[in-house]
Design a protein around this motif. Structure first.
Motif, PDB file in Angstrom:
ATOM      1  N   GLU A  20      -8.643  11.461 -16.511  1.00 12.94           N
ATOM      2  CA  GLU A  20      -7.651  12.378 -15.888  1.00 12.94           C
ATOM      3  C   GLU A  20      -6.053  11.266 -15.944  1.00 12.94           C
ATOM      4  OE1 GLU A  20      -7.506  15.418 -14.861  1.00 12.94           O
ATOM      5  OE2 GLU A  20      -9.335  15.936 -15.491  1.00 12.94           O
ATOM      6  N   GLY A  21      -5.002  11.814 -15.728  1.00 10.14           N
ATOM      7  CA  GLY A  21      -3.752  11.079 -15.819  1.00 10.14           C
ATOM      8  C   GLY A  21      -3.631  10.507 -14.365  1.00 10.14           C
ATOM      9  N   ALA A  22      -3.281   8.954 -14.365  1.00 12.71           N
ATOM     10  CA  ALA A  22      -3.256   8.626 -13.158  1.00 12.71           C
ATOM     11  C   ALA A  22      -2.105   9.036 -12.151  1.00 12.71           C
ATOM     12  CB  ALA A  22      -2.580   7.089 -13.585  1.00 12.71           C
ATOM     13  N   TRP A  23      -2.366   8.923 -10.973  1.00 16.23           N
ATOM     14  CA  TRP A  23      -1.417   9.373  -9.820  1.00 16.23           C
ATOM     15  C   TRP A  23      -0.092   8.904 -10.027  1.00 16.23           C
ATOM     16  CZ3 TRP A  23      -1.244  13.171  -6.220  1.00 16.23           C
ATOM     17  CH2 TRP A  23      -0.176  13.052  -5.144  1.00 16.23           C
ATOM     18  N   GLN A  24       1.011   9.947  -9.863  1.00 18.15           N
ATOM     19  CA  GLN A  24       2.372   9.391 -10.068  1.00 18.15           C
ATOM     20  C   GLN A  24       2.824   9.346  -8.810  1.00 18.15           C
ATOM     21  OE1 GLN A  24       5.118  11.370 -12.281  1.00 18.15           O
ATOM     22  NE2 GLN A  24       6.809   9.913 -12.471  1.00 18.15           N
ATOM     23  N   ASN A  25       3.478   8.001  -8.174  1.00 21.56           N
ATOM     24  CA  ASN A  25       4.101   7.972  -6.691  1.00 21.56           C
ATOM     25  C   ASN A  25       5.373   8.718  -6.771  1.00 21.56           C
ATOM     26  OD1 ASN A  25       2.089   6.453  -5.405  1.00 21.56           O
ATOM     27  ND2 ASN A  25       2.370   4.937  -6.919  1.00 21.56           N
ATOM     28  N   PRO A  26       5.942   9.282  -5.663  1.00 19.84           N
ATOM     29  CA  PRO A  26       7.292   9.718  -5.582  1.00 19.84           C
ATOM     30  C   PRO A  26       8.428   8.801  -6.111  1.00 19.84           C
ATOM     31  CG  PRO A  26       5.907  10.198  -3.508  1.00 19.84           C
ATOM     32  CD  PRO A  26       5.163   8.909  -4.224  1.00 19.84           C
ATOM     33  N   ASP A  27       8.278   7.497  -6.354  1.00 19.80           N
ATOM     34  CA  ASP A  27       9.164   6.611  -6.798  1.00 19.80           C
ATOM     35  C   ASP A  27       9.050   6.765  -8.141  1.00 19.80           C
ATOM     36  OD1 ASP A  27       6.902   5.157  -6.900  1.00 19.80           O
ATOM     37  OD2 ASP A  27       7.714   3.509  -5.816  1.00 19.80           O
ATOM     38  N   GLY A  28       8.109   7.413  -8.819  1.00 17.38           N
ATOM     39  CA  GLY A  28       8.128   7.250 -10.200  1.00 17.38           C
ATOM     40  C   GLY A  28       6.981   6.278 -10.752  1.00 17.38           C
ATOM     41  N   PHE A  33      -5.428   4.791 -10.415  1.00 11.35           N
ATOM     42  CA  PHE A  33      -6.417   6.009 -10.365  1.00 11.35           C
ATOM     43  C   PHE A  33      -5.717   7.378 -10.326  1.00 11.35           C
ATOM     44  CE2 PHE A  33      -7.972   1.879  -8.634  1.00 11.35           C
ATOM     45  CZ  PHE A  33      -9.089   1.869  -9.187  1.00 11.35           C
ATOM     46  N   CYS A  34      -6.590   8.280 -10.458  1.00 13.45           N
ATOM     47  CA  CYS A  34      -6.180   9.837 -10.532  1.00 13.45           C
ATOM     48  C   CYS A  34      -5.988  10.221  -8.885  1.00 13.45           C
ATOM     49  CB  CYS A  34      -6.869  10.606 -11.538  1.00 13.45           C
ATOM     50  SG  CYS A  34      -8.650  10.927 -10.807  1.00 13.45           S
ATOM     51  N   SER A  35      -6.935   9.629  -8.034  1.00 18.27           N
ATOM     52  CA  SER A  35      -7.143  10.058  -6.841  1.00 18.27           C
ATOM     53  C   SER A  35      -7.447   8.855  -5.945  1.00 18.27           C
ATOM     54  CB  SER A  35      -7.957  11.274  -6.865  1.00 18.27           C
ATOM     55  OG  SER A  35      -9.254  10.594  -7.310  1.00 18.27           O
ATOM     56  N   LYS A  36      -7.269   9.172  -4.784  1.00 21.55           N
ATOM     57  CA  LYS A  36      -7.807   8.262  -3.667  1.00 21.55           C
ATOM     58  C   LYS A  36      -9.245   8.081  -3.714  1.00 21.55           C
ATOM     59  CE  LYS A  36      -3.937   8.742  -0.301  1.00 21.55           C
ATOM     60  NZ  LYS A  36      -3.663   9.245   1.231  1.00 21.55           N
ATOM     61  N   LYS A  37     -10.093   9.143  -4.094  1.00 23.09           N
ATOM     62  CA  LYS A  37     -11.343   9.294  -3.965  1.00 23.09           C
ATOM     63  C   LYS A  37     -11.943   8.329  -5.059  1.00 23.09           C
ATOM     64  CE  LYS A  37     -15.386  12.078  -4.808  1.00 23.09           C
ATOM     65  NZ  LYS A  37     -15.914  13.402  -5.323  1.00 23.09           N
ATOM     66  N   HIS A  38     -11.189   8.257  -6.300  1.00 21.33           N
ATOM     67  CA  HIS A  38     -11.697   7.242  -7.208  1.00 21.33           C
ATOM     68  C   HIS A  38     -11.081   5.665  -6.810  1.00 21.33           C
ATOM     69  CE1 HIS A  38     -12.651  10.019 -10.983  1.00 21.33           C
ATOM     70  NE2 HIS A  38     -13.416  10.522  -9.788  1.00 21.33           N
ATOM     71  N   ARG A  39     -10.089   5.685  -6.303  1.00 19.87           N
ATOM     72  CA  ARG A  39      -9.573   4.423  -5.804  1.00 19.87           C
ATOM     73  C   ARG A  39     -10.394   3.834  -4.755  1.00 19.87           C
ATOM     74  NH1 ARG A  39      -4.870   4.193  -1.745  1.00 19.87           N
ATOM     75  NH2 ARG A  39      -6.343   4.852  -0.633  1.00 19.87           N
ATOM     76  N   ASP A  40     -11.071   4.346  -3.892  1.00 18.67           N
ATOM     77  CA  ASP A  40     -11.908   4.171  -2.595  1.00 18.67           C
ATOM     78  C   ASP A  40     -13.297   3.741  -3.237  1.00 18.67           C
ATOM     79  OD1 ASP A  40      -9.682   4.385  -1.062  1.00 18.67           O
ATOM     80  OD2 ASP A  40     -10.198   6.338  -0.235  1.00 18.67           O
ATOM     81  N   ALA A  41     -13.699   4.526  -4.388  1.00 17.70           N
ATOM     82  CA  ALA A  41     -14.914   4.168  -4.776  1.00 17.70           C
ATOM     83  C   ALA A  41     -15.117   3.133  -5.591  1.00 17.70           C
ATOM     84  CB  ALA A  41     -15.183   5.611  -5.674  1.00 17.70           C
TER      85      ALA A  41
END
Length: 454
Positions: A20-28, A33-41
């Motif tokens: 999956e594509g990595a998460w894009q923050n509001p600041d661009g 990671f694609c999600s907090k779940k994958h980051r926390d894991a």
């Protein structure tokens, strides 16, 4: 999400096996990671600085990281692998009858022969992985000639890659074309309809800023802006007809600053999007930018506020009832009163002046008296069509944040009162129509250039 220090619009999730594509923050910026779940894991498996190489792998499949929840690290990546491992006695894995590479599916009804429905259907259709692969077709994304992807089970996809599948499935039903190339349909990027057909066209556009791109009259955004212009024309005069609408992309440095400020205001006020609103702004134009499709270049005249705003956005300094700030309005007809068209370098020409000009250009010497220097100057202005029959106005994205409403002017203001992000001038006191004032350049950016009948 923790962001990379570099801007990587094509980033993919660093979680093993995830595409999956990595998460894009509001600041661009982009996360790893694609999600907090994958980051926390990954963090719970590897510590504060997650690295793919150190992940604890599933005891059954030995390919995916183990599942982590509530601070507990499991032995398996999921219930499916846990059941498969237990069904195999912990020492053996029964492989799929079709692909011979993945463990069979196990559920409450027992142990199946295949790893999933796809392999089951593929086997029943006679295209088992052990019997040979089905020939791949061509990727269905318009303009792509690459072979479609064939999986380990021998089943061919409709696309060459997951990215092209996502692009094609995200195409608008009405088939609006990319604003830059005009060749391929717009697509959804990060769940939002883009102005472009691909990341390449998007990157090319932002790499060429400042730039304006034409919006055709059959596009949804043209109809949306036209409706706002018409609905918000509050004066008794006839609503002018819109001739052209352009999407504005100001310099990337300003766009980044605007998005960063917008994010800060959202965090501080807890108002979604920092309470950003689309507001009108009328100002001076000394050129004919936007009048036709071949007039998309910005002029160099320092007095042309339209081009300077498109180039580097607004700059605080306009003096008004609420001090030196950047003034906009939700009322299009009010902003129209501030529009100044100075594209004609000389006053309007009389019928005789026009006749002289025509004679001068056509070389009809003798038909009219010799032309003075001023007549020649008028002629040059006339021939070059320096004047514009239209007016120009900007529709902008304005971060209002927490607003304070005022009905009495205060010219001493140099910033909003303490605790507020903007000032709203309310009708009923010194104003007949609304005003919205921000006091910093990164609180506003131009979105659309509207060309309409004068």
């Amino acid at each position: 999400m923790s962001a990379h220090s570099s801007y990587t619009p094509n980033a993919t999730c660093c979680y093993p096996g995830c595409r999956e594509g990595a998460w894009q923050n509001p600041d661009g910026s982009y996360s790893s990671f694609c999600s907090k779940k994958h980051r926390d894991a990954m963090q719970q498996s590897n510590g504060p600085s997650p690295s793919v190489g150190g992940a604890k792998l599933c005891k059954n499949c030995h390919s995916r990281p183990v599942y982590v929840d509530a601070g507990r690290t499991h032995d398996f990546c999921g219930q499916r692998c846990s059941a498969q491992y237990q069904a195999g006695g912990g020492t053996q894995k029964r492989l799929c009858k079709n692909c011979h590479s993945r463990p069979v599916y196990v559920d409450g009804s027992g142990t199946h022969e295949f790893c999933g429905k796809r392999c089951r259907d593929s086997f029943q259709a006679g295209v088992a992985g052990a019997q040979g692969n089905r020939r791949a077709g061509i990727c269905k994304l318009s303009g792509c000639q690459k072979p479609a992807y064939v999986g380990p089970d021998g089943v061919s996809s409709d696309y060459c890659s997951r990215a092209h599948r996502t692009l094609n499935q995200g195409v608008q039903d009405d088939g609006e074309l990319c604003l830059l190339c005009g060749q391929r349909p717009k697509v959804f990027i990060n769940g939002k309809m883009s102005d472009f057909c691909s990341s390449r066209c998007k990157d090319d556009t932002f790499g060429s800023t400042p730039i304006i791109l034409n919006i055709s009259s059959d596009m949804a955004s043209f109809q949306d802006v036209t409706k706002q212009f018409t609905d918000q024309w509050k004066h008794s005069t006839t609503v002018p007809a819109i001739v052209k609408i352009w999407k504005v992309y100001c310099h990337k440095s300003h766009t980044d600053a605007f998005l960063s400020y917008k994010l800060d205001v959202e965090r501080n006020t807890r108002i979604v999007g920092g309470n950003s609103r689309r507001r009108w702004h009328g100002t001076t134009r000394t050129c004919t930018i936007g009048d036709s499709e071949n007039k998309g270049d910005l002029c160099k005249d320092v007095k042309c506020s339209i081009c300077r705003i498109i180039e580097s956005s607004f700059h605080k300094g306009n003096m008004g009832l609420f001090g030196p700030g950047i003034y906009t309005s939700a009322t299009s007809s009010k902003s129209d009163a501030f529009v100044k068209e100075l594209s004609g370098s000389y006053p309007a020409m009389s019928r005789n002046d026009v006749a002289k000009s025509i004679a001068f250009v056509k070389g009809l010497s003798g038909s009219y008296p010799a032309m003075s220097r001023n007549d020649v100057a008028k002629s040059i202005a006339f021939v070059k069509e320096l004047g514009s029959p239209y007016k120009a106005m900007l529709l902008n994205d304005v971060v209002l944040g927490k607003t304070i409403k005022m009905t009495t002017g205060d010219p001493s203001l140099a910033k909003p009162p303490h605790g507020y992000d903007s000032v709203i001038g309310e009708p009923g006191g010194v104003l007949d129509y609304d005003e919205a004032i921000v006091y910093r350049n990164d609180a506003i950016r131009p979105l659309f250039l509207i060309i309409y009948n004068g």
